[in-house]
Scaffold this motif. Structure first.
Motif, PDB file in Angstrom:
ATOM      1  N   ALA A  10      -9.685   3.740  -7.644  1.00 13.94           N
ATOM      2  CA  ALA A  10      -9.356   5.012  -8.265  1.00 13.94           C
ATOM      3  C   ALA A  10      -8.439   5.838  -7.379  1.00 13.94           C
ATOM      4  CB  ALA A  10     -10.641   5.791  -8.555  1.00 13.94           C
ATOM      5  N   ARG A  11      -8.658   5.779  -6.063  1.00 18.60           N
ATOM      6  CA  ARG A  11      -7.850   6.577  -5.140  1.00 18.60           C
ATOM      7  C   ARG A  11      -6.407   6.107  -5.147  1.00 18.60           C
ATOM      8  NH1 ARG A  11      -8.706  10.955  -2.293  1.00 18.60           N
ATOM      9  NH2 ARG A  11      -8.233  10.070  -0.284  1.00 18.60           N
ATOM     10  N   ARG A  12      -6.204   4.816  -5.238  1.00 12.99           N
ATOM     11  CA  ARG A  12      -4.846   4.287  -5.129  1.00 12.99           C
ATOM     12  C   ARG A  12      -4.100   4.332  -6.447  1.00 12.99           C
ATOM     13  NH1 ARG A  12      -5.726  -0.626  -0.752  1.00 12.99           N
ATOM     14  NH2 ARG A  12      -7.073   0.600   0.585  1.00 12.99           N
ATOM     15  N   VAL A  13      -4.814   4.479  -7.525  1.00 14.85           N
ATOM     16  CA  VAL A  13      -4.258   4.650  -8.850  1.00 14.85           C
ATOM     17  C   VAL A  13      -3.324   3.517  -9.214  1.00 14.85           C
ATOM     18  CG1 VAL A  13      -3.193   6.260 -10.451  1.00 14.85           C
ATOM     19  CG2 VAL A  13      -4.418   7.143  -8.484  1.00 14.85           C
ATOM     20  N   LEU A  14      -2.084   3.557  -8.758  1.00 15.81           N
ATOM     21  CA  LEU A  14      -1.112   2.530  -9.119  1.00 15.81           C
ATOM     22  C   LEU A  14      -0.352   2.068  -7.888  1.00 15.81           C
ATOM     23  CD1 LEU A  14       0.300   4.092 -12.414  1.00 15.81           C
ATOM     24  CD2 LEU A  14      -1.122   2.067 -12.245  1.00 15.81           C
ATOM     25  N   ALA A  15      -1.083   1.663  -6.864  1.00 18.65           N
ATOM     26  CA  ALA A  15      -0.412   1.182  -5.663  1.00 18.65           C
ATOM     27  C   ALA A  15       0.225  -0.164  -5.936  1.00 18.65           C
ATOM     28  CB  ALA A  15      -1.419   1.048  -4.515  1.00 18.65           C
ATOM     29  N   ALA A  16       1.357  -0.413  -5.278  1.00 20.19           N
ATOM     30  CA  ALA A  16       2.032  -1.697  -5.453  1.00 20.19           C
ATOM     31  C   ALA A  16       1.253  -2.771  -4.732  1.00 20.19           C
ATOM     32  CB  ALA A  16       3.444  -1.620  -4.896  1.00 20.19           C
ATOM     33  N   GLY A  17       0.918  -3.864  -5.406  1.00 17.50           N
ATOM     34  CA  GLY A  17       0.122  -4.914  -4.776  1.00 17.50           C
ATOM     35  C   GLY A  17       0.978  -5.876  -4.000  1.00 17.50           C
ATOM     36  N   ALA A  18       1.630  -5.410  -2.962  1.00 17.24           N
ATOM     37  CA  ALA A  18       2.575  -6.243  -2.215  1.00 17.24           C
ATOM     38  C   ALA A  18       1.919  -7.044  -1.137  1.00 17.24           C
ATOM     39  CB  ALA A  18       3.648  -5.364  -1.586  1.00 17.24           C
ATOM     40  N   GLY A  19       0.785  -6.682  -0.615  1.00 16.38           N
ATOM     41  CA  GLY A  19       0.206  -7.400   0.514  1.00 16.38           C
ATOM     42  C   GLY A  19      -0.848  -6.553   1.139  1.00 16.38           C
ATOM     43  N   LEU A  20      -0.898  -7.135   2.309  1.00 14.46           N
ATOM     44  CA  LEU A  20      -1.917  -6.402   3.020  1.00 14.46           C
ATOM     45  C   LEU A  20      -1.839  -4.834   2.557  1.00 14.46           C
ATOM     46  CD1 LEU A  20      -1.110  -7.727   6.568  1.00 14.46           C
ATOM     47  CD2 LEU A  20      -2.601  -8.678   4.877  1.00 14.46           C
ATOM     48  N   LEU A 205       2.551  -4.432   3.806  1.00 15.16           N
ATOM     49  CA  LEU A 205       1.577  -3.642   3.063  1.00 15.16           C
ATOM     50  C   LEU A 205       2.242  -3.105   1.800  1.00 15.16           C
ATOM     51  CD1 LEU A 205       0.110  -1.627   6.086  1.00 15.16           C
ATOM     52  CD2 LEU A 205      -1.070  -3.453   4.862  1.00 15.16           C
ATOM     53  N   ASP A 206       1.518  -2.320   1.027  1.00 14.62           N
ATOM     54  CA  ASP A 206       2.101  -1.744  -0.178  1.00 14.62           C
ATOM     55  C   ASP A 206       3.372  -0.968   0.159  1.00 14.62           C
ATOM     56  OD1 ASP A 206      -0.072  -2.680  -1.617  1.00 14.62           O
ATOM     57  OD2 ASP A 206      -1.164  -0.788  -1.489  1.00 14.62           O
ATOM     58  N   PRO A 207       4.456  -1.159  -0.603  1.00 12.75           N
ATOM     59  CA  PRO A 207       5.674  -0.385  -0.344  1.00 12.75           C
ATOM     60  C   PRO A 207       5.652   0.999  -0.985  1.00 12.75           C
ATOM     61  CG  PRO A 207       6.097  -2.029  -2.023  1.00 12.75           C
ATOM     62  CD  PRO A 207       4.689  -2.267  -1.550  1.00 12.75           C
ATOM     63  N   GLY A 219       5.564   9.367  -7.445  1.00 10.87           N
ATOM     64  CA  GLY A 219       5.636   8.160  -6.643  1.00 10.87           C
ATOM     65  C   GLY A 219       5.894   8.472  -5.182  1.00 10.87           C
ATOM     66  N   PHE A 220       5.248   7.726  -4.296  1.00 14.18           N
ATOM     67  CA  PHE A 220       5.438   7.869  -2.850  1.00 14.18           C
ATOM     68  C   PHE A 220       5.939   6.542  -2.288  1.00 14.18           C
ATOM     69  CE2 PHE A 220       2.439  11.153  -3.934  1.00 14.18           C
ATOM     70  CZ  PHE A 220       2.763  12.215  -3.111  1.00 14.18           C
ATOM     71  N   ILE A 221       7.004   6.600  -1.522  1.00 11.88           N
ATOM     72  CA  ILE A 221       7.550   5.436  -0.824  1.00 11.88           C
ATOM     73  C   ILE A 221       7.379   5.686   0.668  1.00 11.88           C
ATOM     74  CG2 ILE A 221       9.591   4.009  -0.397  1.00 11.88           C
ATOM     75  CD1 ILE A 221      10.688   5.127  -3.085  1.00 11.88           C
ATOM     76  N   GLY A 222       6.804   4.729   1.387  1.00 20.16           N
ATOM     77  CA  GLY A 222       6.541   4.931   2.811  1.00 20.16           C
ATOM     78  C   GLY A 222       7.311   3.971   3.686  1.00 20.16           C
ATOM     79  N   THR A 248      15.888   0.742   2.021  1.00 17.45           N
ATOM     80  CA  THR A 248      14.549   0.456   1.498  1.00 17.45           C
ATOM     81  C   THR A 248      14.088   1.528   0.524  1.00 17.45           C
ATOM     82  OG1 THR A 248      13.980  -0.680   3.560  1.00 17.45           O
ATOM     83  CG2 THR A 248      12.168  -0.029   2.119  1.00 17.45           C
ATOM     84  N   ILE A 249      14.248   2.789   0.904  1.00 15.73           N
ATOM     85  CA  ILE A 249      13.826   3.879   0.016  1.00 15.73           C
ATOM     86  C   ILE A 249      14.596   3.809  -1.302  1.00 15.73           C
ATOM     87  CG2 ILE A 249      13.761   6.383  -0.297  1.00 15.73           C
ATOM     88  CD1 ILE A 249      13.360   6.583   2.765  1.00 15.73           C
ATOM     89  N   ASN A 250      15.894   3.589  -1.224  1.00  9.85           N
ATOM     90  CA  ASN A 250      16.712   3.523  -2.440  1.00  9.85           C
ATOM     91  C   ASN A 250      16.307   2.333  -3.321  1.00  9.85           C
ATOM     92  OD1 ASN A 250      18.018   5.790  -1.575  1.00  9.85           O
ATOM     93  ND2 ASN A 250      19.884   4.741  -0.926  1.00  9.85           N
ATOM     94  N   LYS A 251      15.953   1.226  -2.685  1.00  9.77           N
ATOM     95  CA  LYS A 251      15.517   0.044  -3.433  1.00  9.77           C
ATOM     96  C   LYS A 251      14.254   0.356  -4.237  1.00  9.77           C
ATOM     97  CE  LYS A 251      13.374  -4.503  -2.644  1.00  9.77           C
ATOM     98  NZ  LYS A 251      13.023  -5.523  -1.611  1.00  9.77           N
ATOM     99  N   TYR A 252      13.261   0.952  -3.593  1.00 11.51           N
ATOM    100  CA  TYR A 252      11.999   1.199  -4.288  1.00 11.51           C
ATOM    101  C   TYR A 252      12.056   2.428  -5.190  1.00 11.51           C
ATOM    102  CZ  TYR A 252       9.858  -2.686  -1.921  1.00 11.51           C
ATOM    103  OH  TYR A 252       9.560  -3.969  -1.504  1.00 11.51           O
ATOM    104  N   THR A 253      13.036   3.289  -4.970  1.00 16.69           N
ATOM    105  CA  THR A 253      13.269   4.376  -5.925  1.00 16.69           C
ATOM    106  C   THR A 253      13.630   3.792  -7.290  1.00 16.69           C
ATOM    107  OG1 THR A 253      13.980   5.950  -4.229  1.00 16.69           O
ATOM    108  CG2 THR A 253      14.745   6.357  -6.467  1.00 16.69           C
ATOM    109  N   LYS A 254      14.467   2.767  -7.276  1.00 20.64           N
ATOM    110  CA  LYS A 254      14.841   2.107  -8.533  1.00 20.64           C
ATOM    111  C   LYS A 254      13.650   1.403  -9.162  1.00 20.64           C
ATOM    112  CE  LYS A 254      19.661   1.396  -7.131  1.00 20.64           C
ATOM    113  NZ  LYS A 254      20.719   0.389  -6.788  1.00 20.64           N
TER     114      LYS A 254
END
Length: 608
Positions: A10-20, A205-207, A219-222, A248-254
């Motif tokens: 619930a806390r992560r809501v829609l985190a990207a499942g990229a990895g660790l 980890l999640d992007p 959306g948050f990109i880290g 990287t930020i521009n990639k995940y913004t898209k």
């Protein structure tokens, strides 16, 4: 010691499942059009309820570095400008107080999200560092942190340990610190969009992370700084690749836009340097939204990150600023940083338009707030700290030595720091014997000095007593000491690398042991600032063709902090840890009747 767990899913809501006390404010004056091309004014639609315009509170902080207890001495103070123009220092920080301030700030805000910009752990005081930062992760869970980016210090113990911080489990060698309890990991996602596995190319980890409430989605990109391998030991980043922050930020913004997320915040562990150290300094004094009052790497990043990103929460430089910096479209955009060690937090209002699903930039307002110690402590966080303190006490309270007065390290603004001299002298003395390496001089990186030695600390011990906990706070990395052969030419080059190359605009002045002297002329530029012919050891000029035995920690010996010349050393001898060497010096060189005086810090002659 276990605390109630939140539902991670619930806390992560829609985190990207990229990895660790407020200290400055800013309104980013960028016109923002709605779906029909209309421009909406700040506050339109009340912002508090279910109308078209919704105010989302973004609370943020950075660079906590495991400082659960109030930081001691100057490390626990911020400077604020009084009404008459004079400066006043205010005691600040302590997670018990930070929790209270954040909880009070959330009151009355229906939509509130809390984010951080990395270095929440690593280089931590003993209360957290002794337990591999499990206490800090527990405290952050209690602070209701929603998301954070990684910082370079999250990699101090490597990717496997970072994964444990995220997912839980007992330490692979130290085991479980609390009998019958397994460390459960972070309730919040760590984001590492620009950190990938060298072999697979997949994010460590999640992007990104999508925060959502009542249909409002942000959306948050880290990302962490691309140069992380230059400021972390090689073992800590083994097998990892650190990509360009902007790309990287521009990639995940898209990626987020394709998912229908148009409101985006970048959590960037890279920062800038404001023109003033006052926490209420106005970066945008002339009101044109150009952010002339801040400089450094974050400025270039902010000017290149996609205009679709609505704000940047930053860190790394341990500075305080709330600025607007133009995006690639030339429109002002918010960039914030909340100092370090939990002394400040940033409260930002992002006005969200339900029709466009985007942030209305004209309605973005932000301010840094001091985490004062005049509020009640958060009882649940106090209990967590007291529980860990009980376990740590037998180690933390052991006396190591005595000092006659405060010996400033982190709190010193001088190039040569009194505590830097003391640490370098301890390393030289510990490694000078032939069977310990035969060192003739020692070099210490300034970033490795994490605090001051305070004459009167917590009151738990007699004045002037340095405990193990205090010395650990100063040197928490337990880097192993190295002694190497270094040519005079490479030693000279290393000293010039303090003010050139990657250190040209952000100088890193090595702390030096007794006997080594030289002149630093800051009126010159680049490598010329280290004046040729002035570099001497025990009064004799360094001979470029001669070989010298140089003591330094393993980070420097590996070329860390841009000192490539130091990595040319040969005939290496590995000694005790830097902390053990430091404590041995305190024990042998001081007593209650003869405490260590404050070093004169007169080895580097500075011309300004």
């Amino acid at each position: 010691m276990a605390t109630p767990r939140k539902n991670k899913t619930a806390r992560r809501v829609l985190a990207a499942g990229a990895g660790l006390a407020t200290v400055g404010a800013l309104v980013a004056a960028m016109p923002s059009a709605g779906a029909s091309g209309d421009v909406f004014a700040a506050g339109q639609g009340n912002g508090k309820g279910w109308g078209r315009m919704v105010d989302v509170q973004l609370l943020s902080f950075n660079d906590l570095h495991g400082n659960l207890e109030p930081p001691a001495g100057s490390s626990g103070q911020v400077t604020r400008t009084k009404a008459d123009g004079t400066a006043e220092k205010i005691d600040a920080g302590g997670v018990e107080y930070l929790a209270t301030h954040l909880r009070q700030a959330r009151q009355g805000n229906r939509y509130s999200v809390t984010a951080a910009a990395g270095d929440l752990i690593g280089a931590s005081p003993l209360l957290s560092g002794l337990f591999h930062d499990e206490p800090t992760i527990g405290a952050l869970n209690q602070l209701d942190l929603d998301v954070t980016s990684v910082g370079n210090h999250e990699f101090d113990e490597g990717a496997v340990e970072l994964a444990r911080m995220q997912n839980g489990g007992c330490h692979p060698t130290a085991g479980c610190f609390v009998k019958g309890e397994e460390f459960e990991g972070a309730d919040f996602p760590y984001l590492a969009a620009n950190v990938t596995n060298e072999k697979t190319g997949k994010p460590l980890l999640d992007p990104y992370f999508i925060w959502e409430k009542d249909g409002v989605r942000i959306g948050f990109i880290g990302v962490t700084l691309e140069g992380t391998p230059n400021v972390v030991t090689a073992e800590g980043v083994k097998g990892l690749k650190f990509g360009d922050e902007v790309e990287t930020i521009n990639k995940y913004t898209k990626v987020l836009e394709r998912k229908g997320v148009k409101s985006i915040v970048a959590l960037v562990h890279e920062g800038g340097m404001p023109a003033s150290q006052a926490v209420d300094y106005n970066c945008d004094g002339n009101g044109d939204g150009e952010g002339e009052g801040v400089s450094g790497a974050i400025v270039d990043i902010a000017k290149k990150v996609s205009p679709q990103v609505d704000a940047l929460v930053t860190g790394h430089t341990h500075q305080a600023y709330v600025c607007s910096i133009p995006d690639p479209a030339g429109k002002p955009r918010l960039v914030t940083s909340a100092s370090s060690f939990g002394k400040l937090y940033t409260d930002t209002t992002l006005t969200y338009d339900r029709a466009t699903k985007d942030i209305v930039r004209t309605a973005v307002a932000s301010a840094n707030h001091i985490v004062t110690r005049d509020v009640p402590k958060a009882a649940d966080v106090t209990k967590l700290i007291e529980d860990w303190r009980t376990i740590a006490a037998p180690v933390a309270n052991r006396p190591q030595g005595f000092i006659a007065a405060d010996i400033n390290g982190r709190g010193s603004t001088a190039y040569e720091k009194p505590l830097g001299d003391l640490i370098a002298d301890a390393q030289l003395e510990g490694l000078a014997p032939a069977d310990k390496g035969g060192a003739q001089l020692a070099l210490m990186n300034p970033g490795g000095i994490r605090s001051d030695l305070v004459f009167k600390a917590s009151g738990a011990e007699g004045d002037g007593v340095v405990t193990y906990g205090e010395s650990f706070t100063v040197q928490p990395f337990t880097n192993m000491m190295n002694v190497v052969d270094l040519t005079g030419a490479n030693l000279i080059t290393a000293l010039k690398q303090q003010v050139s190359g990657s250190n040209l605009n952000s100088v890193k002045i090595l702390q030096i042991s007794k006997g080594l002297t030289y002149t630093l002329d800051m009126t010159k530029t680049g490598a010329d600032r280290v004046v040729d012919g002035t570099i001497k050891l025990n009064g004799e000029a360094i001979d470029p063709s001669k070989t010298y035995r140089v003591a330094m920690n393993e980070f420097l010996a590996g070329g860390g902090d841009g000192f490539a010349a130091l990595a040319t050393g040969t005939n290496k001898l590995v000694g005790a840890s830097d902390l053990d060497v430091f404590n041995a010096y305190l024990a042998s060189r001081s007593s209650a009747s003869a405490p260590l005086p404050v070093p004169a810090a007169n080895r580097i002659t500075v011309v300004q």
